[in-house]
Each structure stands twice: as C-alpha cells, then as structure tokens.
Design an enzyme around this catalytic site. Structure first.
Site, PDB file in Angstrom:
ATOM      1  CD  GLU A 273     -34.793  18.393  47.319  1.00 46.49           C
ATOM      2  OE1 GLU A 273     -35.077  17.925  48.164  1.00 46.49           O
ATOM      3  OE2 GLU A 273     -34.242  17.816  46.320  1.00 46.49           O
TER       4      GLU A 273
ATOM      5  CB  SER B  50     -24.433  17.246  49.479  1.00 50.84           C
ATOM      6  OG  SER B  50     -26.481  17.196  49.547  1.00 50.84           O
TER       7      SER B  50
ATOM      8  CB  SER C 277     -27.859  21.927  40.110  1.00 52.81           C
ATOM      9  OG  SER C 277     -27.442  19.979  40.680  1.00 52.81           O
TER      10      SER C 277
ATOM     11  CD  GLU D 143     -30.291   2.258  49.296  1.00 49.29           C
ATOM     12  OE1 GLU D 143     -29.774   3.593  48.717  1.00 49.29           O
ATOM     13  OE2 GLU D 143     -30.512   1.777  48.461  1.00 49.29           O
TER      14      GLU D 143
ATOM     15  CD  GLN E 166     -30.180  22.287  48.525  1.00 48.72           C
ATOM     16  OE1 GLN E 166     -31.113  22.766  48.244  1.00 48.72           O
ATOM     17  NE2 GLN E 166     -29.889  21.382  48.903  1.00 48.72           N
TER      18      GLN E 166
END
Lengths: 407, 372
Positions: free
Chosen positions: A247, A132, A164, A375, A129
């Site tokens: 996910e 990011s 990953s 967060e 995937q």
C-alpha cells in the site's frame, strides 16, 4: 537538477502516450466519465483493463510470465502520469493489484498463483481487502472475526468494515483470528476467500457524505478450505504487513480542489463591492495552500528521481496524505465561506463548479481517516522516519481474550 | 526526472557539513552572541574563504569556482544548519548576486575576485526604517554629482562590510550604487538586534563617493531581482536550520526521561516532531524548485522564490519554537542552544521581507500568470 526524461524514459512515455491516444479520449474533450460502480461502468472498467494488459501497461513492474511487463517503477509512474490526462473508467483494480494480489503472489502455492494472477491483471476478476473491523481500525491487529478449524476447512464468523468494492469483488484477502488465547498479533491467520461463497454478505455503508462507496461485509459460518490459507497459522500479521507495505508503494494522486480552482471562484464572487480575490485574508491563505500544493508536487518529483536513479525512495513520500487531506478540508471550507450564506447551498445547479467544493467539504473528514488516520500517520513518521519509540503497549503480553474491550 | 542535487553537489555538501561540524559548533556562534561588537567570526570567515565557497557562483576568470547556483544552494543549507556567524548571506546571496546581475564587466572584474578570495565583505542597504516602502516610492538616500547622502537602516552586516550596495535616488530615478564602506562619508553603528550572530547597523552617508551599478531608473526592479535570488538561497538556510532543530528536538526527546520513560515516546511529542518533519519536507521541495528556477534564471523565478521563501520561513520558525517547547524549561535557558535557532529563524524570516509580503507577491504573480 531538472525535470527531463532520460532517453529511455522519453521513449517509454511516447509509447504510453501513443497507446492512450489510440484507445482513450483526452480529458476536457467531452464530459468526464462518471465515477460509479453500476454494471455498465464495471464492464467498461474491465474492458479498459484488458486492453492495458494486452498492450503491457497493466502491472508494469510485474514479471512477464505473470502478465506484467517486466518494467521499472519509473515506467509505472510515467504511464500513470500519461493516463491521468485521459478519460478512463474508474480504476476498480487498484486495491486488488496494488495490495491483495501481491500478497497472494508472496504466499500462495504455484497452482494458486497461476489460477489467479493473470485474470486479475487482465481485469477479469476483482479483489478486495478484508482487514478493518468495527472494533479494529487503527488497531487492526485487535480484529475479532473468528476462523475455527473444522477438518480440512475453517469456519469463519464475524464482520469487516470499510471494504472498498466488496459488492463487486470476486475474491478477497481476509485476516482472521484463529487463536484468542495468545497476544493479539500472534493469533491471526490470513486466507483468500471467494466473495460469492455462501455466508458472505456485503452491505453498502451509508457515509456522512451521502454516498455509498464502502461496505460492511458479514461472514456467517463461511467455510474456507485450509488450502486457501496464505502463510502459516498464526502468522497472519506478518502476511498483513506485506499487504500494507505494498500500500505504501502505491503512488497516490492529488486530492481535492486546486488553488487555481479556488482562485477562479474568488474572481467570480463579489464580497461587498469587490471580488473575493481582493480580500487580503483570503490571499494569504491561498498563498499558504499554493505553497503546500507545490511542496507536495515537488516532493513527488523527488521520489520519482530516486526511482529514476534506481534508488529506494526516501521517507518524504509519507507526508502526502496528511497534508492533502487537511488541505482539502480547509480549502473547501474556505470556498463555502467565500459565498457567504449562499455557501450553504449544495444543489449542483446552484453551487459553483457543480458542487465540487461541497463534495470535497463532505468527503474530507473521511479522507483524514481512510488508509491511516492523521494521528496514525504522525506516529508512523515519528517512529519509522525519526526513530522515536513506539507507544506504550498495555496489550502486548496479554491473551487476546483477556483484553479489555469497552462496550 | 533528475530533481535532486547531483552526486558531485552531494559530495560537496557532505564535506561542508563535516567542515562546519568541526569548525562551527555552537561555541562559535556564542562567541559572537556574547560579544556582539565582534560582528562575525573572522577566523571562520577566513577558513570558509579557504574552502572556496565564496567563489562558488563566480566564474573562474574572476577567481571563483564557477560551480553555479545549485551548488551554492547546497552550501547554503549547511550554513543554515550550522547557524554560522559570518556575513555569508550578505556577501554571497545579496552583494555577489547584485554584481553578477547588474555589474558591468569592469565592475565584475574589480569586485568578484576580492569576494572570492575572502577580502571583501559585501552588504545590501535598501531599507530606510520600519515598514515597507512601495516600489517606486521616494527614497531618503540621494545621489548628487557622484556623492551619496542619507541613512539606511537596518543594514545586515553593515558595520563589518567593506562594500555596500545602496538603493538610492538620483535626479528622480532610483538606482543601485556601490559605496566603499571604508572610505570617507560613511558611518556605521551596530544596533542591538534579536540575532547578534548577524550584525545589524544603521549606516549614515554624508557625501560618500558612489558608483552606479546597473542602469539609472532600474533600482527597484534590480532590487527585486536580487531579492528573488537571495530568497531561494535563504530558503536553503532555513531548510538546514529546520533540520538542525528537528535533530536537536529528537535527540533531546530520546534522552530526556520523565514519568519513567523517554519523553519521545509520548504522542504529544511524536506528533509535534512529525509536524516539524512535514513542514521541513514541504520547505525542502519548494527550495529545490527555487534552486532549479535560480539556475535557469527564467520567468519561473519570482513565483518559485516566493514559494521557497514562504515555505522555508514557516518551517524554520515552527521548528525553532517547537524545539524550545520540546526541551521544556531547559530550552528557555541561555546555555541551551535552542535560542540560537529561535533568533536566527526570526532573522531569516524578516531579512528579505516578511512572509506576508511574499505571500502577496506570490498571489500577484499567480494572477498575472492566469491573466496571460
């Protein structure tokens, strides 16, 4: 209120157990399998996945015509519980089958689905995937990898990070910016991409833990045919939400040391003439961690109960990672603490449990960040579970190209 | 896997929540808070008896509903949510559980119907002053020739109770004793406490007639067994209280404007409320396991009760104090309801022994299990 399987669940569990007993070795029966991604390990992982697929234990909830079993979520969980008790090769398919391929299934045409889904289920092909980026972590919609239309193709330039398995993946789903002149969420488009295409380069990231489990992926003038687009041009964010929703459905397992492992350590360590286990401050902390670990375990049982009753699980599953990642950090730090200055040593020959606590100590900071930082997870609980307002978005009505970016 | 309340239990819980919302808003608790001499709200107590809740764990042959411990857990959660000023915990979690655990069939037949009907308020009189007595240590309360003398303090609901169960010593052996609080030789005085919505008294016995409950010499073991049961039920009150605080804090955060928008949009507030939620869920899951162990009544109960109590105490205390913080200055006023929960959370945290003790108990249990 009980923990028993229904008759159907018990029958399925017996079937799963029989399959595992015939094809894998129980944990504790010999040395654990190494968690690596060398070619031999990958081959073993693929062989295991093929065996599972043939027996109907891969992608249990997927329809049979796509290579699944047509089973229920609770069957998926039961199988996972049983498999956990056996030594199996590392699951390099989790992200692909949990997130990427479901996105392909939701947005690709029939021919593409027929081409890709079954090989992914069988483990012949691995997916990663590509979301990011260095400048787009928690704010992933702020990504900068550009895709520019050129005839029937798109030309992609940019960099992804924390991917990953990129170095051993065959395909990936790639979120790109196709229009910087509109606000950030509206200018994104999703593609599937061949990881062996010219211009795609995966480089392992050297983590602070010393390991190299994730990658940077560079895209240099990579040509992607428009036929590989998933969803409409400019609708990439909606497609990404489908990926991320999957996910959230993935059932995670526990992380880090268990209270029992910490107790075993504390019984063996001498603290000034008495075992660490006799230390009152340690006992209190241990009790807190035990209670939190039990809380997570039984929260998972509540989720399973909803699945077993055919209901949608409640939001309680959202507490898992925020609790376990912090617990891993605190418990491993305590384990080092108990050894006093000897705790500095992480030589596997010297450190207790072969350095388990030291590995957890060095990995925990990453776990508190990966897959949603502490967060962001608190924001998600506050907004989606408690219904509190979203943060002030100063960027929502501004064209992406006009956003301040810092250095 | 069926790790949740059943549909019937959920229905009953919903009914209880509705009933308490109507019959026990914060004015009811304030009525007792402002006039501690009342000790409890007698009207609400009668109505609760009318609902049958006092008889939930009591068999039908003794006038109860015979619905079991898990149904009682469901009601306990709602009692905690409502901060109800009634001696429910003393009567049902302590007194009734002790009679169920240790009472002879004659004692059960004599006492349980009165409890179920709402005619008997029970209380649990074990402590003798500040600090913690080690199990097996000498007790100041002594029984001689069927007469009890000594002082117990604090006794929750001691000044409003009809019957007391007292841990006392007779001929060097500790036992549990039933005492008629309305009879001779018993004097109870209400003491000022952090949470006046639950009465606390010093009870002085001077030759009060006492009848043994359970075997001689079993006093400490029985007391611990009752505490394990009560800990699970109190944990459900704590879970309900945590939920109530989170709801209050959320409502306030969604309605209070500062700096041009609701304060619930600030991450400092959002994250605080998310932490309340996380602790609340950990407490709920531990409480559920406690409920299961309580109903099973097996060897799992001591560990499960300790875990439920520790998690419940932490969650309610955290939620109660951070609820005040979320309310700002308003939260520190007498008019705001925040302090009702702040008081109750501390009362519940201490009433069956402080978490520090339960943590030690939990670890000792784990050590025993690992040694076995």
């Amino acid at each position: 209120m009980d923990f028993k399987d229904s008759p159907e669940e018990a029958a399925f569990r017996a079937e799963a157990r029989a399959f595992l007993a015939a094809n894998a070795r129980p944990k504790g029966d010999g040395a654990p399998l190494a968690v690596r991604s060398d070619p031999a390990t990958l081959e073993a992982a693929k062989a295991w996945q093929r065996k599972k697929a043939e027996a109907g234990f891969a992608c249990i909830t997927w329809p049979k015509e796509l290579g699944g079993r047509g089973g229920t979520p609770i069957q998926q969980v039961i199988y996972a519980q049983e498999e956990e008790q056996f030594e199996t090769p590392p699951n390099v398919f989790a992200i692909g089958l949990g997130m990427c391929v479901p996105t392909v299934m939701a947005f690709a045409d029939t021919a593409t689905k027929q081409r890709f889904v079954a090989p992914a289920v069988r483990g012949d092909e691995i997916w990663c995937q590509l979301f990011s980026e260095p400048a787009a972590g928690s704010d992933v919609a702020g990504l900068r990898t550009r895709a520019v239309r050129d005839g029937d193709d798109w030309v992609v330039n940019g960099q992804k990070v924390w991917t990953s398995g990129a170095h051993f993946s065959d395909f990936g789903i790639l979120l790109t910016r196709t229009n910087p002149d509109v606000p950030k969420h509206k200018g994104l488009t999703m593609f599937w991409v061949d990881m062996k295409a010219p211009g795609v380069e995966a480089r392992p990231i050297h983590q602070m833990s010393g390991d190299r489990e994730f990658n940077e992926v560079y895209f240099t003038d990579v040509r992607i045919p428009d036929s590989q687009r998933l969803g409409e041009v400019g609708a990439g964010w909606q497609v990404a939400l489908v990926t991320l929703m999957n996910e959230r459905l993935a059932v995670g397992t526990g992380y880090g040391p268990t209270p029992e492992e910490l107790m075993a350590l504390a019984r063996a360590l001498d603290l000034g003439g008495r075992p660490a286990m006799a230390d009152q401050a340690f006992r209190e902390k241990l009790a807190d961690w035990y209670v939190a670990a039990q809380g997570l375990k039984f929260t998972k049982f509540r989720t399973l109960t909803a699945l077993s009753r055919g209901q949608t699980p409640g939001p309680e599953a959202s507490i898992g990672k925020i609790v376990s990642a912090n617990q891993m950090q605190e418990m491993s730090a305590m384990a080092l603490d108990l050894a006093d200055q000897y705790g500095i040593l992480n030589d596997p020959a010297e450190a207790p449990f072969g350095g388990l606590f030291h590995r957890n100590f060095m990995f925990a900071p990453g776990l508190r960040i990966a897959g949603g930082t502490d967060e962001i997870l608190r924001n998600i609980i506050a907004e989606r579970v408690l219904g509190l307002p979203g943060d002030v978005r100063v960027d929502k009505d501004i064209a992406f190209k006009d956003l301040p970016t810092g250095r | 896997m069926d790790f949740d309340f059943s549909d019937d239990q959920k229905f009953m819980k919903e009914q209880a929540r509705k009933f308490l919302k109507e019959q026990c808003d914060s004015r009811v608790a304030r009525g007792v808070l402002n006039d501690p001499a009342r000790g409890y709200d007698a009207d609400l107590w009668r109505r609760i008896a009318g609902m049958g809740w006092l008889g939930i764990p009591i068999a039908e042959q003794h006038g109860g509903l015979g619905l079991g411990q898990i149904a009682l857990c469901a009601i306990a959660e709602e009692m905690g949510r409502a901060c109800a000023p009634v001696p429910f915990a003393s009567t049902v979690y302590f007194f009734t559980q002790a009679v169920l655990l240790a009472g002879s069939s004659e004692q059960q037949a004599a006492l349980l119907p009165a409890v179920a009907a709402g005619d008997l308020i029970g209380a649990w009189a074990v402590a003798e002053g500040a600090g913690v007595a080690a199990p097996g240590s000498a007790l100041g309360c002594r029984v001689e020739g069927g007469r009890l003398s000594g002082v117990k303090v604090p006794v929750t609901d001691g000044a409003i109770a009809d019957r007391l169960i007292v841990l006392a010593q007779e001929g060097g052996q500790a036992g549990l004793y039933l005492v008629d609080a309305r009879g001779g030789g018993v004097r109870a005085e209400t003491l000022a406490s952090l949470d006046p919505t639950r009465n606390v008294a010093r009870v002085t016995f001077d030759g009060a007639p006492a009848e043994r409950l359970g075997d001689a010499g079993d006093g400490w073991a029985l007391a611990q067994a009752v505490l394990d049961r009560a800990a699970v039920l109190l944990a459900f009150e704590q879970v309900g209280g945590t939920d109530a605080c989170l709801e209050m804090a959320k409502d306030y955060a969604l309605n209070r404007y500062a700096f041009g928008r609701v304060i619930g949009g600030n991450q400092a507030i959002k994250h605080k409320l998310a932490d309340m939620y996380v602790k609340g869920e950990l407490a709920r899951s531990n409480a559920y396991f406690g409920a299961w162990a309580l109903e099973e009544g097996g060897a799992e109960l001591p560990l499960a009760a300790a875990a439920a109590r520790i998690a419940g105490s932490e969650a309610y205390w955290f939620a109660a104090k951070e609820n005040i913080q979320t309310h700002g200055g308003m939260g520190f006023t007498w008019e705001a309801d925040c302090h009702l929960h702040y008081r109750r959370s501390e009362q519940l945290r201490l009433v069956a022994g402080a978490p520090r003790l339960w943590k030690e108990r939990l670890i000792s249990q784990l050590e025993q299990r690992n040694a076995a």
